[in-house]
Structure formats: structure tokens, C-alpha cells
Design a protein around this motif. Structure first.
Motif, PDB file in Angstrom:
ATOM      1  N   THR A  10       4.502  -8.497  -4.245  1.00 39.95           N
ATOM      2  CA  THR A  10       4.481  -8.799  -2.809  1.00 39.95           C
ATOM      3  C   THR A  10       5.296 -10.056  -2.500  1.00 39.95           C
ATOM      4  O   THR A  10       6.090 -10.076  -1.553  1.00 39.95           O
ATOM      5  CB  THR A  10       3.034  -9.007  -2.322  1.00 39.95           C
ATOM      6  OG1 THR A  10       2.246  -7.898  -2.724  1.00 39.95           O
ATOM      7  CG2 THR A  10       2.997  -9.138  -0.812  1.00 39.95           C
ATOM      8  N   ARG A  14       8.646 -10.291  -0.251  1.00 38.00           N
ATOM      9  CA  ARG A  14       8.736 -11.158   0.921  1.00 38.00           C
ATOM     10  C   ARG A  14      10.036 -11.957   0.881  1.00 38.00           C
ATOM     11  O   ARG A  14      10.737 -12.069   1.889  1.00 38.00           O
ATOM     12  CB  ARG A  14       7.544 -12.115   0.971  1.00 38.00           C
ATOM     13  CG  ARG A  14       7.719 -13.200   2.015  1.00 38.00           C
ATOM     14  CD  ARG A  14       6.556 -14.146   2.083  1.00 38.00           C
ATOM     15  NE  ARG A  14       6.823 -15.194   3.058  1.00 38.00           N
ATOM     16  CZ  ARG A  14       6.963 -16.483   2.760  1.00 38.00           C
ATOM     17  NH1 ARG A  14       6.856 -16.887   1.512  1.00 38.00           N
ATOM     18  NH2 ARG A  14       7.204 -17.367   3.704  1.00 38.00           N
TER      19      ARG A  14
ATOM     20  N   LYS B 101       1.491  -6.104   6.520  1.00 36.34           N
ATOM     21  CA  LYS B 101       1.738  -5.290   5.322  1.00 36.34           C
ATOM     22  C   LYS B 101       1.616  -6.152   4.054  1.00 36.34           C
ATOM     23  O   LYS B 101       0.929  -5.769   3.099  1.00 36.34           O
ATOM     24  CB  LYS B 101       3.137  -4.683   5.407  1.00 36.34           C
ATOM     25  CG  LYS B 101       3.445  -3.706   4.287  1.00 36.34           C
ATOM     26  CD  LYS B 101       4.845  -3.129   4.422  1.00 36.34           C
ATOM     27  CE  LYS B 101       5.624  -3.308   3.137  1.00 36.34           C
ATOM     28  NZ  LYS B 101       7.068  -3.141   3.294  1.00 36.34           N
ATOM     29  N   PHE B 102       2.237  -7.320   4.072  1.00 38.37           N
ATOM     30  CA  PHE B 102       2.174  -8.177   2.890  1.00 38.37           C
ATOM     31  C   PHE B 102       0.739  -8.646   2.635  1.00 38.37           C
ATOM     32  O   PHE B 102       0.299  -8.743   1.500  1.00 38.37           O
ATOM     33  CB  PHE B 102       3.117  -9.382   3.035  1.00 38.37           C
ATOM     34  CG  PHE B 102       4.570  -8.989   2.967  1.00 38.37           C
ATOM     35  CD1 PHE B 102       4.945  -7.829   2.300  1.00 38.37           C
ATOM     36  CD2 PHE B 102       5.556  -9.766   3.551  1.00 38.37           C
ATOM     37  CE1 PHE B 102       6.274  -7.451   2.223  1.00 38.37           C
ATOM     38  CE2 PHE B 102       6.897  -9.391   3.483  1.00 38.37           C
ATOM     39  CZ  PHE B 102       7.254  -8.232   2.822  1.00 38.37           C
ATOM     40  N   MET B 105      -1.119  -5.892   1.020  1.00 31.71           N
ATOM     41  CA  MET B 105      -0.712  -5.733  -0.376  1.00 31.71           C
ATOM     42  C   MET B 105      -1.380  -6.756  -1.285  1.00 31.71           C
ATOM     43  O   MET B 105      -1.928  -6.400  -2.328  1.00 31.71           O
ATOM     44  CB  MET B 105       0.815  -5.840  -0.489  1.00 31.71           C
ATOM     45  CG  MET B 105       1.541  -4.593   0.004  1.00 31.71           C
ATOM     46  SD  MET B 105       3.318  -4.857   0.212  1.00 31.71           S
ATOM     47  CE  MET B 105       3.854  -4.968  -1.480  1.00 31.71           C
ATOM     48  N   ILE B 106      -1.344  -8.022  -0.891  1.00 34.97           N
ATOM     49  CA  ILE B 106      -1.950  -9.006  -1.804  1.00 34.97           C
ATOM     50  C   ILE B 106      -3.470  -8.918  -1.826  1.00 34.97           C
ATOM     51  O   ILE B 106      -4.092  -9.408  -2.748  1.00 34.97           O
ATOM     52  CB  ILE B 106      -1.514 -10.480  -1.562  1.00 34.97           C
ATOM     53  CG1 ILE B 106      -1.632 -10.889  -0.127  1.00 34.97           C
ATOM     54  CG2 ILE B 106      -0.127 -10.738  -2.060  1.00 34.97           C
ATOM     55  CD1 ILE B 106      -1.247 -12.357   0.087  1.00 34.97           C
TER      56      ILE B 106
END
Ligand SMILES: Nc1ncnc2c1ncn2[C@@H]1O[C@H](COP(=O)(O)OP(=O)(O)OP(=O)(O)O)[C@@H](O)[C@H]1O
Ligand SMILES: [Mg+2]
Lengths: 253, 329
Positions: A10, A14, B101-102, B105-106
Motif C-alpha cells: 500500500t 501510494r 482505498k489505501f 488496504m492497510i
């Protein structure tokens, strides 16, 4: 473990997403090394050749150096953006996430490295103009070496970022660490016996010198050290920096 | 204790370089409860949240969140919680959708679930139409709503909101409170929030009043108001100092001056008011009677108002900082 891998992925994604969004930055980051290569390189190449006339040899010499410069600067800038994340608060979002902190450090290191390699690749496109040609194998090796330099320098940058509270000290870092590191890496001039001893010593303890040497060996076949020594030092330096960086990152409050 | 409590705090302390910010607080929060931390600037609200969220190591004491120890089992705590920080924490260069979204995900939200959940929370905070815009183009209120959506995305068991409505206009504040109540009912999560808006604190199931790092009262808003007794008389006179002295002497009640008015708490206002008017030598210019508010509770317990004019100033400065930081990116 799954959480850690997802965290790495992730944070990498990013960095890539942010890079691709910022087209003006891509262009301006490429402009500086190109300026060095063509203006400074062309200018100096005439000075170095007795009897006048440009020397394609000098341009070939600095070409891998300039690529390293692009990789170095992009790496450090990406890594140091952690400081911006801290100032703008996004870092908290990452620090409170259910992923180990070391995975955050690795994700950032890989993200910054990828961006730096892409930025360096832009300079590779100009190879024909400086009369450098290479095989597909050479190109692949060059990418690998660039990635190692990038990883090593991004890790170094992350360590710097974990030790800095605000971006204000960044100018100091640039002037006292990054620029000297670049100048003393053999990127712009040969570091043979003609250099004063103190300067040679500094070149030898500078990890970037080995990265530049590896890339130069790969692309234009000139080298000062053995490729294995080069790779050992570049990777070793990166690994140590990342380990210390991750350690400090772990303790960030 | 078992599954009834989601947060247990025992003698929690935090010192910054020897300076105590939180001085040994203890409380529990039950599952499905909206628990409010009410206190002035610098009381230790954010410090407490940071310790409960594993961002700050307590100097001493213990705390568990969702059954996990905040110092020993950090990752498990982090998996259990959603968080809206006091200060902005979005990636402003990314779009709203990318931020979510990020985050998903994490937090390990499975891909299939992500596709459903993200539109859901965007809908909840009414930002679905702006999902592809970079966050830096959002207004302060929109950013706040997006942060709330992000905090909820992974279905936390406990939601921490650090002044979720600071600097927002009344409509947006109202809407955020609607969400909070809806969440409590629909998702059954516990909510721990800090505020220094009294009217907001009224919305909580229970409130802890915190001042200088101590919890000085902890109860339902009704009980708190009940406990300070009776009613509040607001009085304006020609000479408040003299009037206050008179009141203390004659009736044994201490009156506190608030913005040029005297405020006093009495058991039976309807009967006390005529006596007061008769018994006071200083000329009264206006008088009124009302039910106590949480503001009065705070005033009674600390002798100060939670937000005086100076505090309002600080608050506005904070809001400006938020706005400026948002823009300069
Ligand atoms: N990082 C820090 N270093 C030193 N002191 C700190 C730090 N963070 C907070 N403090 C101090 O701890 C005390 C409590 O601060 P805290 O941020 O918890 O207050 P708060 O109740 O959240 O206030 P506000 O309503 O202004 O957000 C304050 O006196 C503050 O100055
Ligand atoms: Mg606070």
C-alpha cells in the motif's frame, strides 16, 4: 505477515500514485540533470581536451554520473517527504494503522526507489545524444544497479527523516550531506591518483562512489572498483540505513 | 468484566518531560456507549486518546481497548479502533477515493468488501459526488466528513473522535452528530469523543469532565446537572462585586461572575428569587431563572467557565491553522 506485506504494498502504491499525478514535478526533476549533462558536460568536455574540440569521452564518463545524480536526488526527496507527512498529519494515519512500523519503512523505501528509478530512466532515454549505446542485457543490469542505488539512498533519506522534526533543517541536509556526497562520488570527474589524498579518502568512504562506479561499469564499461565490491557496499549501506531507520520509526510517538 | 466494557482505564498517567498532562485517570466505557470527554484546552483530552490509540506510551497505569492492552498488544488495539484525529490527517494530493482505498488496504479490508464498503461510507458522509476530486480541493467540513468516513471504513469496534466538529458550521456539526447516533444504533460500536462544546456533550450517554489532567466528575449529563442541584439564577446588578459579597453574607451562596452577569445555583429558584430581590441592597438591573446546563456544572466544579472569550480566540486560531495547512500544500 499478511498485514505487513499489504502495508508494504500500500505504501509503495501510494508513492507511485503520487508520482504519476505530479507531471510538472517529473518534468522539472528531469530538467536539472539534463542541464548538467548537456550544458555543463559539453562545456567541460571542451576544457578537458588539450588542443580544443569536444570530447565525447567526457560526456560518456559523466553520463552514468548524471543518472546517479537524478536517482540520488529523487530518492532523498521522496524519503524526506515523510517529514511533510508528519507536518500535514498523514503520518499519524499510517502510524496508527494495524501494520508493523518496519513494513511502513520498507514500503516507503521501495516506493521512493521505484520513483527514483523511473526518474533516472528518463535520463537513459538521452543515451544516443551522448553516443552511448548498450545491449538489452546491459540495460537490464543498469536498471538493477539504479534500483540498488535508489534503495540505498532512499533508506538513507528515511533515516534522516526519522531524525528530523521539521522540514526546516532540510536545506542543511542538502548542503552538508547530499551535495558533498554527489561531488565526492566520482560522478563528475575521475577519482584516480591525481586527486589529493584527503579527497580520495573521502571518495572511498562515500557509499555513493561505489554505486556510480557500478553504473558506469555497466553502461559504458569504465570502472575503478570490482563490481562485487560495488554491489556489496551499496546494498550493505542500504540495509544498515533501513534497519536503523526502521528502528527509529518503530519508536516514533 | 468481560464483553460489556470496551475501554478500561486504570490510573493512567502521562508526563511530557516531567510535566504531567494526564494525572492518573480511571474510567470504563461500555459496549455501545457514547462517552464524552469534556474539558478546556490543555486538559489532557488528546493525550488520553493518543495513549488509548497506542500512539503515546503512558508514563504509568493501564488501559485496555476491546480487551487488548494498549502497550503490550498494540496491533490488536489498532485493528479494533477507528480514529478521527484533532488535526487533519488526509493525503491532500490524493482523491477522496484513493484515501479511502489505501486506508482499506492497510486495515486489511478484503477487496470484495472494499468495493461495497467504500461507496457505503462515502454515501454516509454525502461525498459520493466528489469522490474523484483531490482532497486539497475540499472545504474544511468536507475533509472532516471524509476523515469520519475513513475512520468507519474498516468497521471498528471503538471509534475515537477528537473534537470531530471543531471549526465546523452548525449544519455540519448537526449532521456529524446524526451520523454518530446512527452509528451507535446501526453498527453498535462504542464511541469515545472529546469536545468542548457543551451542547454536544449533552448528546453523550455519559460524560467525564476533565480539567488539568484530572477527571473531576463522571456521569450522565442528566445526573451531572441534577447533582449540582436546583436551578440557576442569572443576575445583573449595578455593582456585581458588592452584590456577590452581599449574597454570600446574607444567603451563604457563592455567586460567580460570568460575562458581566452573576450566576448562582439555588435549590428552589421560584421561591428564592423574590427573597433575593427583597434582600439585596445593590440595585438589580435584570434577573432570570433557568435549568442548569453542563456549563453550570463545569463552573460549579472548577470555578471557571470552560470556554471564556480567550478560549474562543484560541479556537478560532486553531481553525485558521487547519485552513492554512490545507491550502499551502
Ligand atoms: N508533545 C507534547 N510535548 C509536550 N507537552 C505536550 C505535548 N502534547 C501536549 N502537551 C501538553 O499536555 C497538556 C495536555 O494537552 P492535550 O493536547 O492533551 O490537551 P487537550 O485537552 O487535547 O486540549 P485541546 O482542547 O486544546 O485540544 C497541555 O498542557 C499541553 O501543553
Ligand atoms: Mg486536543
Amino acid at each position: 505477515m499478511k498485514a505487513a506485506l499489504m502495508g508494504i504494498y500500500t505504501l509503495w502504491l501510494r508513492d507511485i500514485t503520487r508520482f504519476l499525478k505530479d507531471k510538472p514535478r517529473i518534468v522539472s526533476s528531469a530538467a536539472q540533470p539534463l542541464l548538467w549533462l548537456f550544458v555543463l558536460g559539453m562545456g567541460l568536455s571542451t576544457a578537458f581536451v588539450r588542443g580544443g574540440g569536444g570530447s565525447p569521452q567526457y560526456l560518456r564518463f559523466i553520463y552514468p554520473g548524471i543518472i546517479s545524480m537524478s536517482v540520488l536526488f529523487t530518492s532523498i526527496f521522496s524519503a524526506v517527504s515523510i517529514i511533510w507527512d508528519r507536518e500535514f498529519g498523514f503520518l499519524k494515519e499510517v502510524l496508527v494503522a494495524p501494520i508493523p512500523r518496519w513494513s511502513v519503512a520498507i514500503g516507503r523505501a521501495l516506493g521512493g526507489s521505484t520513483v527514483a528509478v523511473l526518474q533516472g530512466a528518463i535520463i537513459l532515454l538521452f543515451a544516443p545524444i551522448v553516443h552511448v549505446s548498450f545491449s538489452a542485457l546491459q540495460l537490464m543490469s543498469a536498471f538493477l544497479v539504479m534500483f540498488m542505488i535508489a534503495f540505498s539512498m532512499t533508506s538513507f533519506g528515511i533515516l534522516i527523516a526519522t531524525r528530523m522534526q521539521t522540514h526546516e533543517g532540510f536545506q542543511v541536509i542538502t548542503n552538508f550531506i547530499i551535495l558533498p556526497m554527489f561531488f565526492l562520488s566520482g560522478a563528475m570527474f575521475p577519482t584516480g591518483r591525481s586527486l589529493p589524498a584527503w579527497m580520495r579518502a573521502l571518495v572511498h568512504i562515500n557509499p555513493l562512489s561505489y554505486g556510480v562506479d557500478a553504473l558506469r561499469g555497466t553502461l559504458v564499461g569504465m570502472r575503478g572498483f570490482s563490481i562485487w565490491l560495488d554491489l556489496l557496499i551499496v546494498i550493505g549501506f542500504g540495509a544498515i540505513m533501513l534497519t536503523i531507520g526502521a528502528y527509529y520509526f518503530e519508536r516514533t510517538e | 468484566m468481560g464483553s460489556k466494557t470496551t475501554i478500561e482505564v486504570n490510573e493512567l498517567k502521562k508526563e511530557y518531560n516531567g510535566l504531567a498532562a494526564v494525572r492518573g485517570i480511571s474510567f470504563n466505557v461500555a459496549r455501545g456507549e457514547v462517552f464524552g470527554f469534556l474539558g478546556p484546552n490543555g486538559a489532557g483530552k488528546t493525550t488520553t486518546i493518543s495513549m488509548l490509540c497506542t500512539l503515546l506510551r503512558p508514563t504509568s497505569g493501564h488501559a485496555t481497548v476491546n480487551g487488548f492492552d494498549v502497550t503490550r498488544d498494540k496491533l490488536a488495539v489498532r485493528r479494533s479502533i477507528g480514529l478521527v484525529f484533532q488535526d487533519p490527517s488526509l493525503d491532500e494530493r490524493l482523491t477522496a477515493l484513493e484515501n479511502l482505498k489505501f486506508h482499506a488496504m492497510i486495515y486489511g479490508v478484503p477487496k470484495a468488501d472494499r468495493g461495497k464498503r467504500i461507496p457505503e461510507v462515502l454515501e454516509l458522509v454525502e461525498l459520493a459526488g466528489r469522490q474523484n476530486d483531490p482532497v486539497k480541493t475540499f472545504s474544511g467540513g468536507m475533509k472532516r466528513r471524509l476523515e469520519l468516513a475513513r475512520g468507519l471504513l474498516h468497521r471498528p469496534k471503538v471509534l475515537f473522535l477528537d473534537e470531530p466538529t471543531l471549526g465546523l458550521d452548525p449544519q455540519t456539526r448537526h449532521r456529524i452528530w446524526e451520523y454518530v447516533k446512527q452509528l451507535k444504533i446501526e453498527e453498535g460500536i462504542s464511541i469515545f469523543l472529546t469536545t468542548h462544546y457543551m451542547d454536544e456533550a449533552e448528546n453523550c450517554d455519559r460524560i467525564a469532565i476533565i480539567d488539568h489532567g484530572h477527571i473531576i466528575a463522571i456521569d450522565t449529563p442528566e445526573e451531572l446537572k441534577e447533582n449540582i442541584g436546583g436551578e440557576v439564577i442569572m443576575l445583573a446588578t449595578k455593582d456585581n462585586k458588592k452584590a456577590a459579597a452581599e449574597i454570600r453574607e446574607r444567603f451563604g451562596i457563592s455567586a460567580v461572575e460570568v460575562n458581566g452577569d452573576l450566576s448562582l445555583q439555588v435549590a428552589d429558584g421560584n421561591h428564592f428569587m423574590p427573597r433575593l430581590i427583597r434582600g439585596l441592597e445593590t440595585e438589580i438591573t435584570s434577573i432570570s431563572l433557568r435549568k442548569p446546563t453542563l456549563e453550570d456544572v463545569f463552573l460549579k466544579m472548577t470555578g471557571r467557565r470552560i470556554r471564556d472569550e480567550k478560549m474562543e480566540g484560541i479556537d478560532q486560531a486553531k481553525t485558521r491553522v487547519r485552513a492554512k495547512r490545507g491550502r499551502s500544500r
